[in-house]
Design a protein around this motif. Sequence first.
Motif, short mmCIF file in Angstrom:
data_model
loop_
_atom_site.label_atom_id
_atom_site.label_comp_id
_atom_site.label_asym_id
_atom_site.label_seq_id
_atom_site.Cartn_x
_atom_site.Cartn_y
_atom_site.Cartn_z
N LEU A 124 0.96 -1.20 0.17
CA LEU A 124 0.48 0.21 -0.28
C LEU A 124 0.79 0.78 -0.19
N GLN A 125 0.85 1.98 -0.72
CA GLN A 125 0.96 2.92 -0.76
C GLN A 125 0.64 4.14 -0.41
N LEU A 126 1.42 5.01 0.23
CA LEU A 126 1.17 6.05 0.70
C LEU A 126 1.74 7.45 0.97
N MET A 127 1.14 9.14 0.53
CA MET A 127 2.33 9.82 -0.09
C MET A 127 1.43 10.77 1.10
N GLY A 128 2.84 11.73 1.61
CA GLY A 128 2.86 13.18 2.66
C GLY A 128 3.25 13.50 3.04
N SER A 129 3.46 15.39 3.41
CA SER A 129 4.63 15.05 4.39
C SER A 129 4.32 15.69 5.87
N ASP A 130 3.33 15.61 6.68
CA ASP A 130 3.41 15.44 7.78
C ASP A 130 3.65 13.84 8.39
N PRO A 131 4.82 14.08 8.85
CA PRO A 131 5.24 13.13 9.97
C PRO A 131 4.11 12.18 10.07
N ASP A 132 3.30 13.08 11.54
CA ASP A 132 2.13 12.65 12.44
C ASP A 132 1.35 12.17 11.97
N LEU A 133 1.03 12.59 10.91
CA LEU A 133 -0.81 12.35 9.79
C LEU A 133 0.19 10.36 9.11
N MET A 134 1.00 10.48 8.69
CA MET A 134 1.55 9.63 8.01
C MET A 134 1.92 8.58 8.32
N ALA A 135 2.07 8.68 9.85
CA ALA A 135 3.03 7.57 11.16
C ALA A 135 1.49 7.59 11.63
N ARG A 136 0.10 8.35 11.96
CA ARG A 136 -1.25 7.62 12.40
C ARG A 136 -1.81 6.81 11.48
N ASN A 137 -1.69 7.22 10.00
CA ASN A 137 -2.38 6.33 8.66
C ASN A 137 -1.40 5.19 8.79
N ALA A 138 -0.72 5.12 9.02
CA ALA A 138 0.05 4.05 8.05
C ALA A 138 -0.17 3.05 9.35
N ALA A 139 0.13 3.41 10.92
CA ALA A 139 -0.32 2.37 11.76
C ALA A 139 -1.56 1.73 11.04
N ARG A 140 -3.40 3.08 11.29
CA ARG A 140 -4.33 2.58 10.86
C ARG A 140 -3.65 1.18 9.26
N ALA A 141 -3.41 1.67 8.58
CA ALA A 141 -3.56 0.69 6.86
C ALA A 141 -2.80 -0.89 7.91
N THR A 142 -1.57 -1.00 8.02
CA THR A 142 -0.82 -1.92 9.19
C THR A 142 -2.05 -3.21 9.80
N GLN A 143 -3.45 -2.78 10.56
CA GLN A 143 -3.80 -3.44 10.39
C GLN A 143 -4.52 -4.85 9.37
N TRP A 144 -4.75 -4.38 8.34
CA TRP A 144 -5.52 -5.01 7.87
C TRP A 144 -4.30 -5.49 6.62
N SER A 145 -2.89 -6.09 6.75
CA SER A 145 -1.65 -6.61 7.01
C SER A 145 -2.15 -6.13 5.35
N PRO A 146 -1.41 -5.37 4.85
CA PRO A 146 -0.73 -5.03 3.53
C PRO A 146 0.52 -6.19 3.20
N ALA A 147 1.16 -6.26 2.30
CA ALA A 147 2.46 -6.79 1.56
C ALA A 147 3.84 -5.79 2.06
N GLY A 148 3.44 -4.49 2.99
CA GLY A 148 4.31 -3.11 2.97
C GLY A 148 3.62 -2.05 3.19
N ILE A 149 4.53 -1.09 3.10
CA ILE A 149 3.46 0.11 3.40
C ILE A 149 5.06 0.87 1.95
N ASP A 150 4.29 1.32 1.21
CA ASP A 150 5.74 2.56 0.48
C ASP A 150 5.35 3.97 0.65
N LEU A 151 6.25 4.56 0.54
CA LEU A 151 6.49 6.48 0.48
C LEU A 151 6.35 6.66 -1.01
#
Length: 326
Positions: free
Chosen positions: A67-94
């Motif tokens: 799952l690829q995420l795009m953004g510039s706010d470290p906190d928001l990116m982290a919070r959304n990445a944490a949420r996304a990982t609960q659905w077990s993507p094969a990884g997070i790509d920035l």
Amino acid sequence: MKLLLAPMEGLADEVLRDTLTRLSHYDQAVSEFVRVSATLLPQRSFFRISPELGQGGRTAAGTPVQLQLMGSDPDLMARNAARATQWSPAGIDLNFGCPAPLVNRHRGGAVLLDEPDTVHAVTAAVRAVMPLGGPPLTAKMRLGVRDTGLTLACAEALADAGAERIVVHARTKLEGYRPPAHWAWVGRIADHVKVPVVANGEVWSVSDWQRCRQESGVADVMIGRGAVADPFLARDIRAGVVHEAGDRREADWAVLLPAIAFFWARVRSKLAPRHAPGRLKQWLVFLSRRFVQAEELYQRLRPLNDVHAIDAVLIAAGAGCPARAA
């Protein structure tokens, strides 16, 4: 050697990912980007971009999808990445590679390559919320915004902050998708960081991949538009098969034609009838680069905007019944 299917905004959605990964084996695919800008996103935002999250993070053919995420706010990116990982993507790509002006005006994508500190901060923040031993954190970058002055600094920022793999689209933001791709720079980056580096850009054929490998010294490659134009490219790279100019590739076309019907059926089920024909024609334009038969089919479909008329043309072409392909 690993072959990855690239994220392609507005082109390679889950329907085309599904189709392409049925036709060639990829070690991994990456979704289009989820834009993270102002809030913690709901589940539907992630599943809309990557419905594979509902099937174990894989395409129907079994290809793992990051799952690829795009953004510039470290906190928001982290919070959304944490949420996304609960659905077990094969990884997070920035995403630090998108050159689209609209995206860049909102401090997303390749424009951040002018800010190595931001690149590091975003990557480190996401790394901190990802479970140890879990899906990998990777990133995609270009060579810079205008030039290569900060290329190595950005690659170093990604690696030092915890990115486990870096895909390098070997052009600057301003170069967009204009050839050539500067493959030698991929090698310079690979020599500079201690994580795996993957080459990306202008690999349309087996010969291109061979030249890319020679110039970069990197074996792993991410294929984008080249895979859309030739869905058997990954297969042929693995086998070392080079097609001669003028080869109609009848055997490949016989496999591809029902895949086109399958794709069309999926597109019809996803999009409104007024939008679906454009998606099919878009793919056929790409396929026309490698298959004369695709150009012939495109010319027959070009004036048609009625889905039933398109069904009839595909059936007459020998694609089978599109309505049953899904």
